[in-house]
Motif scaffolding. Sequence first.
Motif, PDB file in Angstrom:
ATOM      1  N   LYS A 207      20.675  80.982  90.451  1.00  0.00           N
ATOM      2  CA  LYS A 207      20.598  79.956  91.487  1.00  0.00           C
ATOM      3  C   LYS A 207      21.886  79.945  92.288  1.00  0.00           C
ATOM      4  O   LYS A 207      22.971  80.156  91.762  1.00  0.00           O
TER       5      LYS A 207
ATOM      6  N   GLY B  12      21.574  75.513  93.977  1.00  0.00           N
ATOM      7  CA  GLY B  12      20.318  74.914  93.548  1.00  0.00           C
ATOM      8  C   GLY B  12      19.077  75.682  93.967  1.00  0.00           C
ATOM      9  O   GLY B  12      17.970  75.334  93.565  1.00  0.00           O
ATOM     10  N   THR B  13      19.244  76.730  94.776  1.00  0.00           N
ATOM     11  CA  THR B  13      18.112  77.526  95.231  1.00  0.00           C
ATOM     12  C   THR B  13      17.926  78.753  94.342  1.00  0.00           C
ATOM     13  O   THR B  13      18.879  79.518  94.138  1.00  0.00           O
ATOM     14  N   PRO B  14      16.733  78.980  93.806  1.00  0.00           N
ATOM     15  CA  PRO B  14      16.490  80.176  92.996  1.00  0.00           C
ATOM     16  C   PRO B  14      16.697  81.441  93.832  1.00  0.00           C
ATOM     17  O   PRO B  14      16.276  81.502  94.986  1.00  0.00           O
ATOM     18  N   VAL B  15      17.343  82.430  93.243  1.00  0.00           N
ATOM     19  CA  VAL B  15      17.623  83.667  93.961  1.00  0.00           C
ATOM     20  C   VAL B  15      17.323  84.877  93.092  1.00  0.00           C
ATOM     21  O   VAL B  15      17.402  84.825  91.864  1.00  0.00           O
TER      22      VAL B  15
ATOM     23  N   SER C 283      17.375  84.566  98.570  1.00  0.00           N
ATOM     24  CA  SER C 283      16.582  83.361  98.332  1.00  0.00           C
ATOM     25  C   SER C 283      15.146  83.685  97.936  1.00  0.00           C
ATOM     26  O   SER C 283      14.492  84.541  98.534  1.00  0.00           O
ATOM     27  N   GLU C 284      14.663  82.971  96.928  1.00  0.00           N
ATOM     28  CA  GLU C 284      13.270  83.097  96.508  1.00  0.00           C
ATOM     29  C   GLU C 284      12.412  81.974  97.087  1.00  0.00           C
ATOM     30  O   GLU C 284      11.218  81.894  96.799  1.00  0.00           O
ATOM     31  N   ARG C 285      13.038  81.124  97.903  1.00  0.00           N
ATOM     32  CA  ARG C 285      12.306  80.034  98.553  1.00  0.00           C
ATOM     33  C   ARG C 285      12.401  80.187 100.063  1.00  0.00           C
ATOM     34  O   ARG C 285      13.461  80.478 100.602  1.00  0.00           O
TER      35      ARG C 285
ATOM     36  N   THR D 135      13.615  84.815 103.167  1.00  0.00           N
ATOM     37  CA  THR D 135      14.395  85.584 102.191  1.00  0.00           C
ATOM     38  C   THR D 135      15.817  85.827 102.698  1.00  0.00           C
ATOM     39  O   THR D 135      16.280  86.962 102.836  1.00  0.00           O
TER      40      THR D 135
ATOM     41  N   LEU E  55      22.006  84.645 100.369  1.00  0.00           N
ATOM     42  CA  LEU E  55      22.747  83.412 100.126  1.00  0.00           C
ATOM     43  C   LEU E  55      24.137  83.646  99.535  1.00  0.00           C
ATOM     44  O   LEU E  55      24.990  82.758  99.619  1.00  0.00           O
TER      45      LEU E  55
ATOM     46  N   SER F 292      25.243  79.818 103.991  1.00  0.00           N
ATOM     47  CA  SER F 292      24.442  78.597 103.881  1.00  0.00           C
ATOM     48  C   SER F 292      24.199  78.004 105.261  1.00  0.00           C
ATOM     49  O   SER F 292      24.569  78.586 106.278  1.00  0.00           O
TER      50      SER F 292
END
Length: 288
Positions: free
Chosen positions: A212, A215-218, A236-238, A241, A244, A260
């Motif tokens: 992460k 807080g963002t899954p990567v 980024s997985e959210r 792409t 990050l 960011s």
Amino acid sequence: MASHRKLRAAAVVCAAVVVTGPAPLAARAATAGQAAAVPPGAAALAPGAAALAPGAAVLAPSPSPDPFAGLTPDEIGERAVTATQSATSLRMTGKVVSEGQPLGIDFSVNDKDECTGLIKIKDGTAELRRLDHITYMKGDEDFWRASMASQGMPEPQITATLELIKDRWLKIAPGQAGSEDLGGVCDLKSLLADLDKDKEQRRGLTRGPDAKVGGTPVATLVKKKPGGETTTVSVSERGKTYILKMVKKGGKEPGAIVLSDYDKPVHVKAPPADETVDLSKLDGGAPA
């Protein structure tokens, strides 16, 4: 003029933070890895299932599906680069080494050649702003001394120049020394174009454990080179792409950069006129 050349050289040091730091770092690291398998054994209780006995272990919730499942390393890399290059703005923070000099950066940049942020060299700090093709730079004494001394400016000239720019913004208009170099820091399109300069660097990579960033899954992508140099990029997985984070260990230019605030407005305000000094007013540390 001699003073102009020295100040330009100091400006190039600042530009090197981005031009020779994060951009090539991203180019070398924006690559793909193998899709990680979803760990088995994460099951949810069906409605009406018997309650767990006291002290029984609670099963972890099922992990989110891997958005990169089924993609080859090159395909993930292409997605990351394409998405990042489409950004209209972003923020870059971190530390890099350029020509043996540790540098700290915190910049917000947009696709209108505008930016605002901080540069740190040793114990010194400078603020940089650019809008309407005009660059404004305000550094503390430690920053200017470190910058000018590194370019060979003699101490008497450093002292005289510091008196002229102390607590003031140095204003650099288009065509003046340093304008083009410092403008490169704020040229988002050019910086992001460097991501795709060497596609060969996006081959032969592996995918590490997911993690992460903020807080963002990567997805973690790793490139190893002979000699111990390792570059890791977090994608980024959210949502889009976006890249990050970029970390480079070993080699001559290690560092870490976090990207960011993608596509968020960048607010840049010109300093008051009475707090600026035009670069053309300097000549050898004395008024022109």
